[in-house]
Write a protein that holds these residues in place. Structure first.
Motif, PDB file in Angstrom:
ATOM      1  N   CYS A   1      25.850  38.199  38.397  1.00 46.92           N
ATOM      2  CA  CYS A   1      26.180  36.781  38.348  1.00 46.92           C
ATOM      3  C   CYS A   1      27.679  36.600  38.133  1.00 46.92           C
ATOM      4  O   CYS A   1      28.266  37.263  37.279  1.00 46.92           O
ATOM      5  N   ALA A   2      28.262  35.707  38.907  1.00 47.54           N
ATOM      6  CA  ALA A   2      29.692  35.442  38.801  1.00 47.54           C
ATOM      7  C   ALA A   2      29.927  33.979  38.489  1.00 47.54           C
ATOM      8  O   ALA A   2      29.323  33.096  39.111  1.00 47.54           O
ATOM      9  N   VAL A   3      30.789  33.725  37.542  1.00 54.67           N
ATOM     10  CA  VAL A   3      31.215  32.369  37.242  1.00 54.67           C
ATOM     11  C   VAL A   3      32.322  32.026  38.241  1.00 54.67           C
ATOM     12  O   VAL A   3      33.257  32.802  38.425  1.00 54.67           O
ATOM     13  N   LEU A   4      32.191  30.874  38.892  1.00 53.19           N
ATOM     14  CA  LEU A   4      33.126  30.471  39.941  1.00 53.19           C
ATOM     15  C   LEU A   4      34.224  29.554  39.410  1.00 53.19           C
ATOM     16  O   LEU A   4      34.122  29.014  38.305  1.00 53.19           O
ATOM     17  N   GLN A   5      35.237  29.365  40.213  1.00 54.54           N
ATOM     18  CA  GLN A   5      36.380  28.547  39.812  1.00 54.54           C
ATOM     19  C   GLN A   5      35.976  27.126  39.437  1.00 54.54           C
ATOM     20  O   GLN A   5      36.566  26.529  38.540  1.00 54.54           O
ATOM     21  N   ASN A   6      34.949  26.567  40.087  1.00 54.03           N
ATOM     22  CA  ASN A   6      34.510  25.209  39.747  1.00 54.03           C
ATOM     23  C   ASN A   6      34.144  25.090  38.270  1.00 54.03           C
ATOM     24  O   ASN A   6      34.344  24.037  37.664  1.00 54.03           O
ATOM     25  N   PHE A   7      33.595  26.155  37.702  1.00 52.41           N
ATOM     26  CA  PHE A   7      33.276  26.154  36.270  1.00 52.41           C
ATOM     27  C   PHE A   7      34.554  26.022  35.449  1.00 52.41           C
ATOM     28  O   PHE A   7      34.629  25.223  34.515  1.00 52.41           O
TER      29      PHE A   7
ATOM     30  N   PRO B   1      34.585  42.538  39.788  1.00 50.95           N
ATOM     31  CA  PRO B   1      33.602  42.627  38.721  1.00 50.95           C
ATOM     32  C   PRO B   1      32.876  41.296  38.555  1.00 50.95           C
ATOM     33  O   PRO B   1      33.452  40.233  38.704  1.00 50.95           O
ATOM     34  N   TRP B   2      31.607  41.379  38.246  1.00 45.82           N
ATOM     35  CA  TRP B   2      30.792  40.202  37.998  1.00 45.82           C
ATOM     36  C   TRP B   2      30.974  39.785  36.545  1.00 45.82           C
ATOM     37  O   TRP B   2      31.513  40.554  35.739  1.00 45.82           O
ATOM     38  N   THR B   3      30.519  38.600  36.195  1.00 51.42           N
ATOM     39  CA  THR B   3      30.676  38.115  34.828  1.00 51.42           C
ATOM     40  C   THR B   3      29.542  38.578  33.920  1.00 51.42           C
ATOM     41  O   THR B   3      29.776  38.985  32.790  1.00 51.42           O
ATOM     42  N   PHE B   4      28.306  38.496  34.437  1.00 49.67           N
ATOM     43  CA  PHE B   4      27.191  38.976  33.629  1.00 49.67           C
ATOM     44  C   PHE B   4      26.090  39.492  34.538  1.00 49.67           C
ATOM     45  O   PHE B   4      26.057  39.218  35.729  1.00 49.67           O
ATOM     46  N   TYR B   5      25.208  40.273  33.937  1.00 51.20           N
ATOM     47  CA  TYR B   5      24.171  40.961  34.691  1.00 51.20           C
ATOM     48  C   TYR B   5      22.830  40.801  33.974  1.00 51.20           C
ATOM     49  O   TYR B   5      22.782  40.711  32.750  1.00 51.20           O
ATOM     50  N   ILE B   6      21.773  40.807  34.762  1.00 52.35           N
ATOM     51  CA  ILE B   6      20.413  40.810  34.227  1.00 52.35           C
ATOM     52  C   ILE B   6      19.678  41.952  34.927  1.00 52.35           C
ATOM     53  O   ILE B   6      19.613  41.975  36.160  1.00 52.35           O
TER      54      ILE B   6
END
Length: 119
Positions: free
Chosen positions: A14-20, A69-74
């Motif tokens: 999961c990646a947090v995008l610039q809109n966030f 790199p991604w922000t978080f993983y499940i």
């Protein structure tokens, strides 16, 4: 899920995008609550076992919209591909105000099997 032979191991990246990051500070908690809600929904899905989560937000600052790199993983065992797709769909269908969560985050599922080495 107890039958690891038939389980599909899924890594949701999961990646947090610039809109966030462009949101006013007061709007950020609603995104975080929605993301927490998705994690609870995943844990409650029939046949899905969340094996762990990994969040590297303390050592990664800003966005990386092109993957690693991604922000978080499940990491989860899922009963079938359709379950993995349903988990990804949570990002498409979760509404936050007039937008959906995928405006702020993206997800990619890697599907495989548990790595088992002969003894």
């Amino acid at each position: 899920m107890t039958d690891t032979q038939s389980a599909i191991r899924a890594l949701f990246c999961c990646a947090v995008l610039q809109n966030f990051f462009d949101l006013p500070s007061a709007d950020i908690p609603s995104i975080l609550r929605a993301t927490g809600g998705i994690l609870r929904k995943i844990r409650d899905m029939p046949g899905v076992q969340v094996l762990g989560t990994f969040d590297d937000d303390e050592t990664m600052v800003g966005t990386s919209p092109n993957g690693w790199p991604w922000t978080f993983y499940i990491l989860a065992d899922v009963p079938d591909r359709a379950s993995a797709v349903a988990i990804c769909d949570l990002f498409r269908s979760t509404e936050i105000g007039e937008h959906r969560l995928w405006r702020y985050m993206r997800v990619e599922a890697r599907l495989g099997r548990e790595l088992v080495m002969p003894e």
